[in-house]
Design an enzyme around this catalytic site. Structure first.
Site, PDB file in Angstrom:
ATOM      1  N   ASP A 171       5.745   3.283   1.077  1.00 14.84           N
ATOM      2  CA  ASP A 171       5.062   2.394   0.139  1.00 14.84           C
ATOM      3  C   ASP A 171       5.650   2.586  -1.253  1.00 14.84           C
ATOM      4  O   ASP A 171       5.996   3.703  -1.640  1.00 14.84           O
ATOM      5  CB  ASP A 171       3.572   2.719   0.056  1.00 14.84           C
ATOM      6  CG  ASP A 171       2.827   2.393   1.337  1.00 14.84           C
ATOM      7  OD1 ASP A 171       3.116   1.336   1.927  1.00 14.84           O
ATOM      8  OD2 ASP A 171       1.957   3.188   1.730  1.00 14.84           O
ATOM      9  N   ASP A 201       7.134  -0.487   4.243  1.00 16.09           N
ATOM     10  CA  ASP A 201       5.698  -0.770   4.274  1.00 16.09           C
ATOM     11  C   ASP A 201       5.313  -1.591   3.038  1.00 16.09           C
ATOM     12  O   ASP A 201       6.052  -2.482   2.640  1.00 16.09           O
ATOM     13  CB  ASP A 201       4.899   0.533   4.380  1.00 16.09           C
ATOM     14  CG  ASP A 201       3.648   0.357   5.243  1.00 16.09           C
ATOM     15  OD1 ASP A 201       3.045  -0.733   5.205  1.00 16.09           O
ATOM     16  OD2 ASP A 201       3.272   1.301   5.956  1.00 16.09           O
ATOM     17  N   ARG A 254       0.121 -10.768   2.979  1.00 15.50           N
ATOM     18  CA  ARG A 254      -0.661  -9.701   2.350  1.00 15.50           C
ATOM     19  C   ARG A 254      -0.501  -9.696   0.825  1.00 15.50           C
ATOM     20  O   ARG A 254       0.016  -8.757   0.251  1.00 15.50           O
ATOM     21  CB  ARG A 254      -0.288  -8.327   2.920  1.00 15.50           C
ATOM     22  CG  ARG A 254      -0.429  -8.216   4.418  1.00 15.50           C
ATOM     23  CD  ARG A 254      -0.083  -6.813   4.897  1.00 15.50           C
ATOM     24  NE  ARG A 254      -0.201  -6.688   6.342  1.00 15.50           N
ATOM     25  CZ  ARG A 254       0.004  -5.555   7.023  1.00 15.50           C
ATOM     26  NH1 ARG A 254       0.339  -4.459   6.371  1.00 15.50           N
ATOM     27  NH2 ARG A 254      -0.116  -5.531   8.331  1.00 15.50           N
TER      28      ARG A 254
END
Length: 379
Positions: A171, A201, A254
């Site tokens: 991330d 990610d 997302r």
């Protein structure tokens, strides 16, 4: 709402002094500078310089104002009032975090940090408070390494470029509760779409009990999985997140995917989204306001969870949007061309929204790293 002022604790440059502020955050409503007409402009050079200084000060006041949930509680001031240190390598950054202690601290990141000059796979902001991590100038970068904030509060991360994180949890910036009063502002975070969708990610994400978080003026782009809040349908903490003046571009989905809790998507700009932008799930309540969707598929929906989420809509701009069902056929709510609200919701703080018609130009001018160097503290 309690207004919190970043006290003048750092030696700032002459340019920053011209801003008339400390270059740190305050809580409250930003005041957007207005253009002066030529008929009202004084002719003397002294008056002209004063007007210019006033304009810069107004601009910096705006950019250094914490808007949204991170302004609540005790506010978010980061390392204000403490020591400063400059890290030019990953080893130095990790050492500064490890040695932080209980006193407020500002860590300046100067230059490119990568695997070759680091001894860790991610930079842990763990079990600490009162910390700022601020990039210096226009070239501060975390290349391939991200930041995780865990069991921490009153944290600021500003003016960094973070790209293609392929170590640790992969991330760019991740938050894991318990954590509160986090301000992530004026960063550029990206992966690429040439890789497999599961290779990287999220760009910025959070899970468990997180509260009073503001994500503002970030340029988030080229990503398959972009911003996940709530790791599963069982992650039922009541998160409260403000997404303010971010630029989301060339991404798949997302933006955010949001479960439970409350979110305010204020004056964001979405461009070239191929799957879903705002995905409200598991009873989440989201207000989407003054936001632009351009070349976006499924701008606001509720897909893939056992329970729907909800949304309120106000003064948004839709330019070439389209709708499609989820790939697995599990359509929960939406899409719908009428884009009607499913709930009435206003977040529990005061704020001033830009008109949706003004959002695109404002966000493209100011979102990302290296855009407000004149307003930031320096080493």
């Amino acid at each position: 709402m309690k207004a919190v002022t970043f006290t003048s604790i750092l030696a700032l440059t002459a340019t920053l002094s011209a801003c008339g502020s400390s270059g740190g955050p305050t809580g409250g409503n930003p005041t957007y500078p207005e253009s002066s007409s030529s008929s009202n402009t004084p002719s003397s050079s002294t008056a002209s310089e004063s007007s210019s200084s006033s304009s810069v000060a107004s601009h910096c006041d705006t950019m250094n104002t914490v808007v949204g949930f991170a302004s609540l509680g005790a506010g978010t001031t980061g390392g204000a009032g403490g020591n400063t240190i400059t890290a030019t390598s990953g080893t130095e950054l990790a050492a500064a975090l490890s040695a932080k202690g209980s006193s407020p601290l500002t860590i300046f990141v100067d230059g490119i940090i990568n695997a070759d000059n680091s001894s860790v796979e991610r930079f842990d902001v763990k079990e600490m408070s009162d910390l700022s991590i601020i990039g210096v100038g226009s070239s501060a970068m975390l290349d391939g390494i991200g930041i995780k904030v865990y069991k921490s509060d009153n944290i600021i991360i500003r003016n960094l470029t973070i790209r293609r994180v392929d170590t640790g949890e992969k991330d760019g910036i991740s938050l894991e509760g318990p954590a509160n009063n986090i301000w992530i502002d004026h960063n550029e975070i990206y992966n690429d779409l040439n890789s497999d969708k599961d290779y990287y990610d999220e760009l910025v994400s959070g899970k468990r009990d997180i509260d009073n978080v503001t994500i503002s003026y970030n340029y988030l782009h080229d990503s398959w999985k972009t911003s996940l809040w709530g790791s599963s349908d069982e992650d039922n903490s009541h998160r409260r997140i403000t997404f303010y003046a971010n630029f989301w571009e060339n991404a798949s989905s997302r933006m955010p995917l949001f479960r439970f809790g409350e979110a305010h998507i204020l004056n964001n700009y979405y461009k070239d989204v191929s799957s879903t932008a705002v995905n409200s799930r598991m009873g989440a309540t989201i207000r989407v306001e003054g936001t632009v969707f351009e070349n976006v598929q499924n701008p606001v929906v509720s897909f893939y969870s056992a329970e729907v989420g909800y949304w309120d809509l106000a003064d948004n701009v839709y330019d070439n949007i389209s709708w499609s069902n989820p790939a697995d056929g599990d359509l929960i709510a939406g899409p719908g061309a009428d884009l009607s609200a499913t709930i009435s919701y206003t977040p529990s703080y005061s704020y001033t929204a830009l008109a949706g018609s003004e959002t695109k130009s404002h966000v493209t001018a100011y979102a990302g790293s290296g855009k407000i160097n004149e307003c930031l503290p320096t080493p």
